[in-house]
Design a protein around this motif. Structure first.
Motif, PDB file in Angstrom:
ATOM      1  N   ALA A   1       0.819  -1.218   0.000  1.00 23.91           N
ATOM      2  CA  ALA A   1       0.000   0.000   0.000  1.00 23.91           C
ATOM      3  C   ALA A   1       0.849   1.263   0.000  1.00 23.91           C
ATOM      4  CB  ALA A   1      -0.941  -0.015   1.208  1.00 23.91           C
ATOM      5  N   ARG A   2       1.849   1.332   0.866  1.00 27.22           N
ATOM      6  CA  ARG A   2       2.701   2.527   0.925  1.00 27.22           C
ATOM      7  C   ARG A   2       3.489   2.694  -0.377  1.00 27.22           C
ATOM      8  NH1 ARG A   2       5.231   5.320   4.998  1.00 27.22           N
ATOM      9  NH2 ARG A   2       3.275   5.474   6.060  1.00 27.22           N
ATOM     10  N   GLY A   3       3.989   1.592  -0.897  1.00 25.21           N
ATOM     11  CA  GLY A   3       4.735   1.646  -2.159  1.00 25.21           C
ATOM     12  C   GLY A   3       3.885   2.142  -3.314  1.00 25.21           C
ATOM     13  N   ARG A   4       2.609   1.776  -3.310  1.00 28.42           N
ATOM     14  CA  ARG A   4       1.718   2.206  -4.393  1.00 28.42           C
ATOM     15  C   ARG A   4       1.424   3.699  -4.300  1.00 28.42           C
ATOM     16  NH1 ARG A   4      -0.195  -2.351  -7.012  1.00 28.42           N
ATOM     17  NH2 ARG A   4      -2.186  -1.583  -7.768  1.00 28.42           N
ATOM     18  N   ILE A   5       1.323   4.232  -3.091  1.00 28.53           N
ATOM     19  CA  ILE A   5       1.147   5.682  -2.935  1.00 28.53           C
ATOM     20  C   ILE A   5       2.392   6.404  -3.453  1.00 28.53           C
ATOM     21  CG2 ILE A   5       0.941   7.568  -1.255  1.00 28.53           C
ATOM     22  CD1 ILE A   5      -0.806   5.594   0.428  1.00 28.53           C
ATOM     23  N   ASP A   6       3.569   5.924  -3.051  1.00 23.67           N
ATOM     24  CA  ASP A   6       4.819   6.522  -3.541  1.00 23.67           C
ATOM     25  C   ASP A   6       4.911   6.439  -5.058  1.00 23.67           C
ATOM     26  OD1 ASP A   6       5.595   7.221  -1.003  1.00 23.67           O
ATOM     27  OD2 ASP A   6       7.116   5.654  -0.803  1.00 23.67           O
ATOM     28  N   ALA A   7       4.502   5.287  -5.618  1.00 24.43           N
ATOM     29  CA  ALA A   7       4.552   5.112  -7.076  1.00 24.43           C
ATOM     30  C   ALA A   7       3.608   6.081  -7.776  1.00 24.43           C
ATOM     31  CB  ALA A   7       4.197   3.670  -7.439  1.00 24.43           C
ATOM     32  N   PHE A   8       2.421   6.290  -7.201  1.00 26.27           N
ATOM     33  CA  PHE A   8       1.460   7.245  -7.763  1.00 26.27           C
ATOM     34  C   PHE A   8       2.075   8.645  -7.793  1.00 26.27           C
ATOM     35  CE2 PHE A   8      -1.862  10.397  -7.480  1.00 26.27           C
ATOM     36  CZ  PHE A   8      -2.869   9.935  -8.308  1.00 26.27           C
ATOM     37  N   LEU A   9       2.644   9.071  -6.666  1.00 26.05           N
ATOM     38  CA  LEU A   9       3.248  10.407  -6.583  1.00 26.05           C
ATOM     39  C   LEU A   9       4.446  10.521  -7.520  1.00 26.05           C
ATOM     40  CD1 LEU A   9       3.000  10.855  -2.718  1.00 26.05           C
ATOM     41  CD2 LEU A   9       1.526  11.905  -4.456  1.00 26.05           C
ATOM     42  N   ASP A  10       5.227   9.459  -7.592  1.00 26.90           N
ATOM     43  CA  ASP A  10       6.386   9.418  -8.489  1.00 26.90           C
ATOM     44  C   ASP A  10       5.963   9.588  -9.945  1.00 26.90           C
ATOM     45  OD1 ASP A  10       8.953   9.237  -7.540  1.00 26.90           O
ATOM     46  OD2 ASP A  10       9.275   7.246  -8.373  1.00 26.90           O
ATOM     47  N   ALA A  11       4.874   8.919 -10.314  1.00 29.72           N
ATOM     48  CA  ALA A  11       4.406   8.972 -11.701  1.00 29.72           C
ATOM     49  C   ALA A  11       4.063  10.390 -12.123  1.00 29.72           C
ATOM     50  CB  ALA A  11       3.201   8.065 -11.880  1.00 29.72           C
ATOM     51  N   PHE A  12       3.541  11.176 -11.196  1.00 29.13           N
ATOM     52  CA  PHE A  12       3.149  12.546 -11.514  1.00 29.13           C
ATOM     53  C   PHE A  12       4.314  13.530 -11.400  1.00 29.13           C
ATOM     54  CE2 PHE A  12      -1.018  10.761 -11.032  1.00 29.13           C
ATOM     55  CZ  PHE A  12      -1.828  11.531 -11.859  1.00 29.13           C
ATOM     56  N   LEU A  13       5.267  13.275 -10.502  1.00 25.74           N
ATOM     57  CA  LEU A  13       6.255  14.300 -10.165  1.00 25.74           C
ATOM     58  C   LEU A  13       7.712  13.958 -10.476  1.00 25.74           C
ATOM     59  CD1 LEU A  13       4.783  15.413  -6.737  1.00 25.74           C
ATOM     60  CD2 LEU A  13       4.815  16.759  -8.840  1.00 25.74           C
ATOM     61  N   ALA A  14       8.036  12.682 -10.576  1.00 24.93           N
ATOM     62  CA  ALA A  14       9.452  12.327 -10.723  1.00 24.93           C
ATOM     63  C   ALA A  14       9.973  12.661 -12.113  1.00 24.93           C
ATOM     64  CB  ALA A  14       9.660  10.845 -10.440  1.00 24.93           C
ATOM     65  N   THR A  15      11.247  13.038 -12.146  1.00 27.37           N
ATOM     66  CA  THR A  15      11.916  13.186 -13.430  1.00 27.37           C
ATOM     67  C   THR A  15      12.414  11.799 -13.826  1.00 27.37           C
ATOM     68  OG1 THR A  15      13.976  13.700 -12.281  1.00 27.37           O
ATOM     69  CG2 THR A  15      12.617  15.557 -12.964  1.00 27.37           C
ATOM     70  N   GLY A  16      12.842  11.659 -15.045  1.00 23.65           N
ATOM     71  CA  GLY A  16      13.308  10.357 -15.518  1.00 23.65           C
ATOM     72  C   GLY A  16      13.029  10.221 -16.995  1.00 23.65           C
ATOM     73  N   ALA A  17      13.220   9.021 -17.497  1.00 17.85           N
ATOM     74  CA  ALA A  17      13.090   8.784 -18.936  1.00 17.85           C
ATOM     75  C   ALA A  17      11.696   9.104 -19.459  1.00 17.85           C
ATOM     76  CB  ALA A  17      13.458   7.332 -19.257  1.00 17.85           C
ATOM     77  N   ASP A  18      10.680   8.918 -18.628  1.00 18.77           N
ATOM     78  CA  ASP A  18       9.314   9.152 -19.101  1.00 18.77           C
ATOM     79  C   ASP A  18       8.759  10.516 -18.664  1.00 18.77           C
ATOM     80  OD1 ASP A  18       9.081   8.517 -16.421  1.00 18.77           O
ATOM     81  OD2 ASP A  18       7.438   7.094 -16.674  1.00 18.77           O
ATOM     82  N   ALA A  19       9.612  11.379 -18.147  1.00 19.14           N
ATOM     83  CA  ALA A  19       9.173  12.728 -17.756  1.00 19.14           C
ATOM     84  C   ALA A  19       8.886  13.566 -19.004  1.00 19.14           C
ATOM     85  CB  ALA A  19      10.231  13.404 -16.901  1.00 19.14           C
ATOM     86  N   ASP A  20       7.969  14.500 -18.881  1.00 15.60           N
ATOM     87  CA  ASP A  20       7.573  15.332 -20.023  1.00 15.60           C
ATOM     88  C   ASP A  20       7.256  16.740 -19.529  1.00 15.60           C
ATOM     89  OD1 ASP A  20       6.526  16.505 -22.285  1.00 15.60           O
ATOM     90  OD2 ASP A  20       5.156  14.869 -22.752  1.00 15.60           O
ATOM     91  N   THR A  21       8.228  17.638 -19.621  1.00 16.64           N
ATOM     92  CA  THR A  21       8.037  18.997 -19.103  1.00 16.64           C
ATOM     93  C   THR A  21       6.980  19.762 -19.893  1.00 16.64           C
ATOM     94  OG1 THR A  21       9.913  19.768 -20.418  1.00 16.64           O
ATOM     95  CG2 THR A  21      10.361  19.191 -18.134  1.00 16.64           C
ATOM     96  N   SER A  22       6.862  19.487 -21.189  1.00 19.11           N
ATOM     97  CA  SER A  22       5.840  20.199 -21.964  1.00 19.11           C
ATOM     98  C   SER A  22       4.445  19.761 -21.528  1.00 19.11           C
ATOM     99  CB  SER A  22       6.035  19.990 -23.473  1.00 19.11           C
ATOM    100  OG  SER A  22       5.815  18.648 -23.828  1.00 19.11           O
ATOM    101  N   ALA A  23       4.296  18.503 -21.119  1.00 15.08           N
ATOM    102  CA  ALA A  23       3.000  18.030 -20.631  1.00 15.08           C
ATOM    103  C   ALA A  23       2.622  18.738 -19.335  1.00 15.08           C
ATOM    104  CB  ALA A  23       3.029  16.519 -20.422  1.00 15.08           C
ATOM    105  N   VAL A  24       3.617  18.957 -18.465  1.00 14.56           N
ATOM    106  CA  VAL A  24       3.349  19.669 -17.210  1.00 14.56           C
ATOM    107  C   VAL A  24       2.906  21.098 -17.507  1.00 14.56           C
ATOM    108  CG1 VAL A  24       4.395  20.574 -15.088  1.00 14.56           C
ATOM    109  CG2 VAL A  24       4.881  18.232 -15.816  1.00 14.56           C
TER     110      VAL A  24
END
Length: 202
Positions: A84-107
């Motif tokens: 459960a805790r990992g899934r919350i972190d993963a949700f937040l990561d998906a929206f906010l983390a930088t990385g290969a799938d990050a998209d600044t123009s989408a933000v």
């Protein structure tokens, strides 16, 4: 997998063109001519595939939401169903983390969409539908740890932090240290969830 039709390809080029122009100049200044130029097409083709600029924007809302949900799903795949805790972190990561799938123009595009949601009822309806679905998903994740009664307020606070980071990074990028948003909100989540769970157990 069948190849997308020429119409689908053209529509996608146009939607991507709007995102490019909008993330640099905003929605108001994203004229059909500018969208066409960014898409590498003629203005006539833009008019052929879409009735107006708002229709392109509404398609973009759905596409940006789908991209974010895809990021969430990919991160969930790496976790156990009972984490459960990992899934919350993963949700937040998906929206906010930088990385290969990050998209600044989408933000930047999403921030512009949120502003247009204040001005245009049709955009507001599409925006609310997306935000409500994402918030409900986060609320369900939080409820596993703290129960349904407390989940809505905690999820809303965390989701507001996500949206706030979007605004800061799009409007004043120098104010947010690179790569800090996801970790900061995950620490906020840990503090809120631990405090809430402790109170529940007291």
């Amino acid at each position: 997998m069948p190849r997308p039709s020429n119409t689908e390809e053209r529509r996608q080029q146009i939607v991507s063109g709007l995102l490019r122009v909008m993330s640099e100049r905003g929605y108001e200044r994203a004229s059909v001519n500018e969208i066409a130029k960014a898409a590498g097409l003629s203005p006539g083709l833009v008019h052929y595939h879409f009735s107006d600029k708002q229709e392109i924007l509404l398609v973009l809302v759905r596409q940006l939401a789908a991209r974010a949900r895809e990021r969430v799903a990919k991160r969930f795949e790496r976790l156990g169903a009972d984490d459960a805790r990992g899934r919350i972190d993963a949700f937040l990561d998906a929206f906010l983390a930088t990385g290969a799938d990050a998209d600044t123009s989408a933000v930047a595009g999403w921030v512009t969409i949120s502003a247009e949601a204040i001005r245009q009822p049709e955009v507001r309806a599409a925006y609310e539908q997306v935000v409500r679905a994402d918030l409900e998903q986060l609320e369900a994740l939080v409820a596993v740890l703290v129960g349904k009664r407390k989940a809505r307020a905690l999820a809303a606070g965390l989701f507001a932090a996500v949206q706030g980071y979007f605004v800061l990074s799009a409007s004043s990028p120098g104010l947010v240290p690179a790569g800090s948003a996801a970790n900061t909100v995950k620490h906020m989540a840990a503090g809120l969830l631990d405090t809430s769970a402790a109170r529940e157990g007291a």
